[in-house]
Scaffold this motif. Structure first.
Motif, short mmCIF file in Angstrom:
data_model
loop_
_atom_site.label_atom_id
_atom_site.label_comp_id
_atom_site.label_asym_id
_atom_site.label_seq_id
_atom_site.Cartn_x
_atom_site.Cartn_y
_atom_site.Cartn_z
N THR A 1 -29.30 -1.64 62.35
CA THR A 1 -28.68 -2.49 63.36
C THR A 1 -27.16 -2.41 63.22
O THR A 1 -26.63 -2.61 62.11
N ALA A 2 -26.51 -2.11 64.33
CA ALA A 2 -25.04 -2.18 64.38
C ALA A 2 -24.67 -3.56 64.94
O ALA A 2 -25.19 -3.97 65.99
N ARG A 3 -23.82 -4.28 64.22
CA ARG A 3 -23.44 -5.64 64.65
C ARG A 3 -21.96 -5.64 65.01
O ARG A 3 -21.11 -5.28 64.18
N VAL A 4 -21.69 -5.99 66.23
CA VAL A 4 -20.31 -6.03 66.73
C VAL A 4 -19.78 -7.46 66.62
O VAL A 4 -20.46 -8.41 67.03
N ASN B 1 -30.28 -6.23 55.22
CA ASN B 1 -29.20 -6.14 54.23
C ASN B 1 -27.99 -5.44 54.85
O ASN B 1 -28.14 -4.46 55.58
N LEU B 2 -26.83 -5.94 54.53
CA LEU B 2 -25.59 -5.31 55.01
C LEU B 2 -25.37 -4.02 54.23
O LEU B 2 -25.32 -4.03 52.99
N GLU C 1 -20.37 -3.95 61.73
CA GLU C 1 -21.21 -4.00 60.53
C GLU C 1 -22.47 -3.18 60.76
O GLU C 1 -22.94 -3.05 61.88
N LEU C 2 -23.02 -2.66 59.66
CA LEU C 2 -24.27 -1.89 59.74
C LEU C 2 -25.29 -2.52 58.80
O LEU C 2 -25.02 -2.73 57.61
N TYR C 3 -26.49 -2.79 59.34
CA TYR C 3 -27.58 -3.40 58.56
C TYR C 3 -28.76 -2.44 58.48
O TYR C 3 -28.95 -1.57 59.35
N ASN D 1 -27.22 -14.82 61.99
CA ASN D 1 -27.58 -14.90 60.58
C ASN D 1 -28.26 -13.59 60.17
O ASN D 1 -29.46 -13.57 59.85
N PRO D 2 -27.54 -12.50 60.21
CA PRO D 2 -28.18 -11.17 60.04
C PRO D 2 -28.80 -10.98 58.68
O PRO D 2 -29.82 -10.29 58.55
#
Lengths: 251, 833
Positions: free
Chosen positions: A186-189, A157-158, A140-142, A151-152
């Motif tokens: 932010t990259a979320r793995v 925002n996504l 995911e990218l925020y 709890n990104p």
């Protein structure tokens, strides 16, 4: 009888001519379609060659002496003539954030400075995730720093996500913010604890992008050497082909 | 009455008239000004030198003079300094009366040695404010000049005339020292002081005339400059710069050899560009490149602009430039301008003496700046003894030079020596000094001559001498020195006129003194004689201004200081001009690391000057640095997009703790920063030249030799084989190091010089040479010390710990041949359809 026989011959001739005509039409049709397909393939190949040429030119610029200066080049190309076509190229920072999940997710912030200078200022964020574990993973990218990776959306925002059943997961995003701007993404793995993965992120340069062995902001591990990426779009008439490469240099 | 009596009476009358007429006709004086005298409108410091001569045929002396002028054209200024022995008795906008300073301190027409006897002359340098007009005004004059006492005087000849100019301008050449083949940037800053808009500002003559043929025009004129912000490709259609302020729209800019025409602009970009216009070729340009304006501009009243020329230095010597600013119809001009003098040579020296006005017995500081414009290091740079030049005062050496020598001055670096002299003499006598620099191998600078100072009875200095445009709560402090025999009981400080807005909000007086704000001046008064400024004493007086002055170009304003002696002593008052530059630019200086660092001749600070205007950074401007100690490398730098210009300050050699004040200057603005050094008290080994070889091939095996000197006066050092010489290619982006250890242990006694060989692959010594790795990137590398390797660089000299030291080698090594190249390793490759 004789008269009837002559009429039957005429009908047969007409039928034969009709079959021949239809065959000719079909033949011509089939033949011309093949030409069109062949021509499109040629143009596509030429666009690819232009894209690869742009990639080579950009890499050549980055590594020419004195490399300490030229490695920081990020102007890129816009409509640069290349082999009868043109090429657009963006020069990006390239980071390797390989790690192993300790939990169900991990957040990797990275900074991008959006500038207006240069022929084709960098605007692309391109992240790819590959893994060796059996379980599937997601990316995911925020649009901001994520304070709580569980709890990104509380702090960001996504922008985009990739959670297919295939590998790698990739996200390509074009920055919309007008320059000048400094943005932290932010990259979320996503996965399960123990999953080892390779996360590569290409993005506009950080504030302190340099030629050292560590990137600028945010400082420190887990990422390793500062590297470069180029995304090159070749055009030849109506055909478009694109090439992406991430690379490091020695020395 | 008989006919005979009538005849005798008539003859008597005729005789009386004849003798009386002759007597009246004998009392004459003349007033002249130099031919070509001109002043600029609104210049509060405009000075016209009126020479008043009492005719040799006069029978009386001149003791009081009144000059009158049309106050719709000029106002007399209280900043006027009368001739020696004279004082200002009265001053109004339209008149100024000079009289003689009496022994009591009074200003009157009583007889005095300074009166103008028949045949004598005096120059009255009258400061006046020229008022504005729409164009130049020729033939300005006084309305009258009269001798107020000793009746019967009449003026002979016409009143003198001069010209009032519409444009105010300055002409600055940078750098002040450069080598043959270098480039001189000549900048004229022009301000329209008239009431009309002036168009197509240029110069006459165009280009400015060099005083010597050793400088030739290479480029220009340009009508503004800024810095390119970001690299620019040959195809880019938007040009981003630090600021487009001062550029016309539409217009044409020059970048390297390319002309770019544009139709519009934003605050930081030129839009609607046509690349390679005017038959030039579109090309790529590097960030930081100077962007010049090619389009002439117009100046509305009060606005400013610049004109820039580039000259090439073709031969050694000194040169300055002359021209004046003008408009399209030559109806608005500036006064004739002469730039500062530029020194051209591989090894140059300049001298300054400060302050420029002292009382007898006061000390002055003399500084010699030496610059290495050559390609290799200069070793053992030292100044000659200084000799007095023209001037009647006596200069007696008190101390100096400090330092006595500079062990090594790298190419492009600037060093400084300073002396203290005591000046003695009579009022009005001048002082100045001359000298030159030397270096090993017979290198000599030009013979430099300092500025001239003059001995006065009192001296006054103001600090700071530069304030920012529109500054608020600005405090100025005057230091007043009393060189007279009488104590000083009162100090008056007058505010500048000329359209300023100087509002006094508070004052700070010395103990025992009082002071209060006035509308046009502040008067500081001593409460009693015990608190006066004694003979030979100094006191300081501060005034805080809540508002100052806003300018669009640098402007010098005058604060007149009037010391008043206590009565009954025979002392005299005086008017002393002190000057403050209100600058449109702000310049600050900072250093890194925090320090202190060792005064070992090698350690260094990075000095960063930040140039701003109106709170915004100014790019593409050349900032000149100077220092009171140590050496600067280089001495000039161009501001980047952040307005920052950076140079390196290399520590002096000193066995005691010391400081250096670094000053950065741009036009009239300047900023200073003081850095500290810790004295180096052990053996001090310095590079003493002769680095060999100066070039080598990658892959070859090399031993380097060089001369080293122990400049310590008392401590010897035995360098063991762990000492090394190194350089690396990190400046080119590489990571390869050449490191050669000392072949064998060497002892350098105090003051000894010896050639050493670094050619051992290991710290065991033995020589044999060290291979220059083939991975080295080709280039020229400076072995600058790195006291925290890796990568190793420069010299590391060790005796096992007692005298360990890192040193810079000020010459360079060039590598060529089969050297390394940069390889790219592809990590990821995708093709998209």
């Amino acid at each position: 009888m004789i008269t009837n026989e002559r009429g039957a011959s005429i009908i047969g001739v007409i039928l034969v001519l009709a079959v021949l005509t239809l065959s000719g039409v079909i033949f011509v049709s089939v033949f011309s379609t093949g030409v069109e397909e062949s021509t499109g393939e040629v143009l596509s190949s030429r666009a690819l060659f232009a894209a690869e040429g742009g990639m080579e030119a950009a890499i050549g610029h980055l590594k020419k002496a004195p490399v300490a200066t030229n490695w920081l080049w990020k102007d890129g190309y816009l409509a640069k003539p290349m082999g009868g076509g043109t090429v657009d190229a963006e020069v990006l920072e390239y980071e390797s954030r390989d790690a192993t999940l300790a939990g169900a997710n991990k957040c990797e912030p990275f900074e991008s400075v959006i500038v207006s200078t240069g022929a084709n200022p960098a605007r692309t964020v391109y992240a790819s995730l590959a893994w060796s574990s059996a379980s599937n993973m997601g990316l995911e990218l925020y649009d901001n720093s994520v304070a709580d990776c569980n709890n990104p959306t509380a702090s960001a925002n996504l922008i985009a996500s990739s959670a297919t059943s295939n590998m790698p997961e990739t996200i390509r995003y074009r920055v919309q913010t007008a320059p000048p701007a400094t943005i932290t993404y932010t990259a979320r793995v996503l996965g399960v604890a123990g999953d080892a993965y390779k996360l590569r992120i290409a993005h506009p340069d950080e504030t302190n992008f340099g030629t050292g062995n560590t990137c600028g902001q945010p400082a420190g591990p887990p990422y390793d050497a500062c590297m470069r990426a180029v995304i090159s779009l070749g055009r030849h008439m109506d055909a478009r082909r694109e090439v992406f490469s991430g690379f490091s240099r020695t020395p | 009455m008989s006919t005979r009596r009538l005849l005798i009476f008539a003859l008597a009358i005729l005789s009386f008239l004849f003798s009386g007429g002759m007597a009246i006709a004998a009392e004459t004086f003349s007033v002249i000004v130099p031919a070509g005298t001109e002043v600029a409108m609104q210049d509060p410091n405009a000075v016209i030198p009126f020479t008043v001569t009492n005719s040799a045929s006069s029978t009386k002396d001149i003791r009081e003079l009144t000059f009158r002028i049309d106050d719709t054209k000029y106002n007399f200024s209280s900043a006027t300094v009368p001739p020696t022995g004279w004082c200002i008795k009265e001053i109004e906008d339209d008149r100024i009366t000079f009289a003689l300073t009496q022994g009591s301190g009074a200003c009157s027409s009583g007889t005095s040695a300074s009166e103008l006897d028949p045949g004598e002359s005096a120059v009255f340098n009258i400061v006046l404010l020229p008022l504005v007009a729409s164009t130049d005004v020729a033939g300005d004059t006084l309305t009258s000049v009269s001798v107020d006492t000793q009746g019967g005087f009449s003026r002979s000849g016409a009143l003198p005339t001069w010209t009032r100019r519409s444009l105010e301008a300055t002409l600055v050449a940078t750098p002040e020292s450069l080598g043959v083949g270098g480039a001189i940037t000549l900048t004229m800053q022009v301000t329209n002081r008239s009431t009309a808009t002036q168009s197509n500002i240029t110069s006459t003559p165009a280009p400015p005339t060099p005083s010597s043929a050793i400088a030739t025009l290479s480029d220009g004129p340009y009508y503004g400059s800024t810095g390119l912000d970001g690299n620019l490709s040959a195809a880019a259609t938007i040009v981003t710069v630090a600021s487009t302020s001062g550029f016309t729209s539409p217009g044409t800019i020059r970048l390297d050899s390319e002309d770019i025409c544009y139709t519009g602009k934003t605050a930081t970009t030129f839009t609607g560009v046509t690349r390679g216009c005017n038959s030039t070729t579109a090309a790529a340009h590097t960030t930081g490149a100077i962007v010049y304006a090619k389009t002439q501009y117009l100046l509305s009243p009060g606005s400013s602009g610049v004109i820039i020329w580039l000259y090439g230095a073709t031969s050694t010597g000194t040169v300055y430039f002359s021209t004046r600013a003008t408009n399209s119809g030559s109806t608005a001009n500036s006064v004739l301008l002469n730039s500062n003098t530029v020194l051209i040579g591989n090894f140059t020296a300049s001298l300054t003496v400060t302050p420029g006005s002292v009382i007898t017995g006061q000390q002055v500081t003399v500084e010699m700046q030496v610059k290495n414009n050559g390609t290799s290091a200069l070793i053992n740079v030292a100044p000659s003894a200084l000799t007095p030049c023209a001037g009647e005062a006596t200069e007696t050496l008190s101390s100096g030079p400090a330092p006595s020598s500079i062990s090594s001055l790298a190419s492009g670096s600037t060093g400084v020596f300073s002396w203290t002299y005591t000046v003695t003499g009579s009022l009005g006598q001048a002082y100045c000094l001359s000298g030159y620099g030397t270096a090993t191998g017979g290198a000599l600078t030009n013979t430099a001559t300092s500025n001239s100072g003059v001995i006065s009875q009192y001296s006054a200095t103001v600090s700071p001498s530069v304030v920012a445009s529109g500054a608020t709560s600005q405090t100025l402090t005057w230091s007043v020195y009393n060189g007279g025999a009488c104590t000083l009981k009162k100090i008056e400080v007058s505010f500048p006129g000329g359209g300023g807005n100087w509002t006094c909000s508070s004052v700070t007086a010395p103990a025992g003194w009082t002071g209060s704000c006035g509308g046009t001046k502040v008067t500081f008064q001593s409460s009693n004689s015990a608190n006066d400024i004694p003979s030979g004493g100094t006191k300081t007086y501060s005034i805080t201004y809540s508002t100052t002055e806003t300018v669009t170009s640098d402007k010098v304003v005058s604060f007149s200081v009037n010391p008043v002696p206590r009565g009954g002593c025979g002392g005299s008052e005086a008017e002393i001009g002190t000057y403050v530059t209100v600058t449109a630019y702000g310049l600050s200086v900072a250093h890194s690391p925090t320090g202190p660092i060792y005064a070992d001749g090698s350690a260094s600070y990075t000095m960063t000057a930040t140039l701003v205007s109106g709170g915004s950074p100014v790019a593409g401007k050349t900032v000149t640095f100077s220092t009171t100690s140590g050496t600067l490398s280089p001495a000039t730098a161009v501001t980047d997009a952040n307005g920052e210009a950076t140079v390196t300050l290399i520590a002096p050699n000193s066995t005691t703790d010391t400081t250096a004040t670094v000053t950065a200057s741009y036009l009239n603005s300047s900023g200073t920063d003081t850095v500290s050094f810790t004295g180096w008290n052990i053996a001090n080994i310095q590079y003493w030249g002769s680095l060999s070889p100066a070039s080598a091939s990658c892959g070859s095996t090399v031993s380097f030799t060089m001369a080293l000197k122990n400049i310590s006066a008392s401590t010897s050092m035995t360098m063991n084989t762990a000492s090394y010489f190194a350089f690396n290619d990190s400046s080119a982006g590489g990571s390869t190091v050449y490191q050669a250890y000392l072949n064998s242990a060497v002892t350098l006694a105090a003051g000894a010089t010896q050639t050493l060989v670094f050619g051992s692959p290991t710290s065991s010594g033995g020589g044999g040479g060290v291979v220059i790795p083939s991975s080295f990137l080709a280039g020229t590398y400076s072995p600058t010390l790195n006291s925290a390797p890796p990568p190793a660089s420069g010299l590391f000299l060790t005796d096992g710990g007692t005298n360990d030291q890192y040193r810079t080698v000020t010459d360079a090594v060039t590598l060529s041949g089969n050297c390394g190249v940069v390889n790219v390793n592809i990590i990821e490759w995708h093709e998209f359809r």
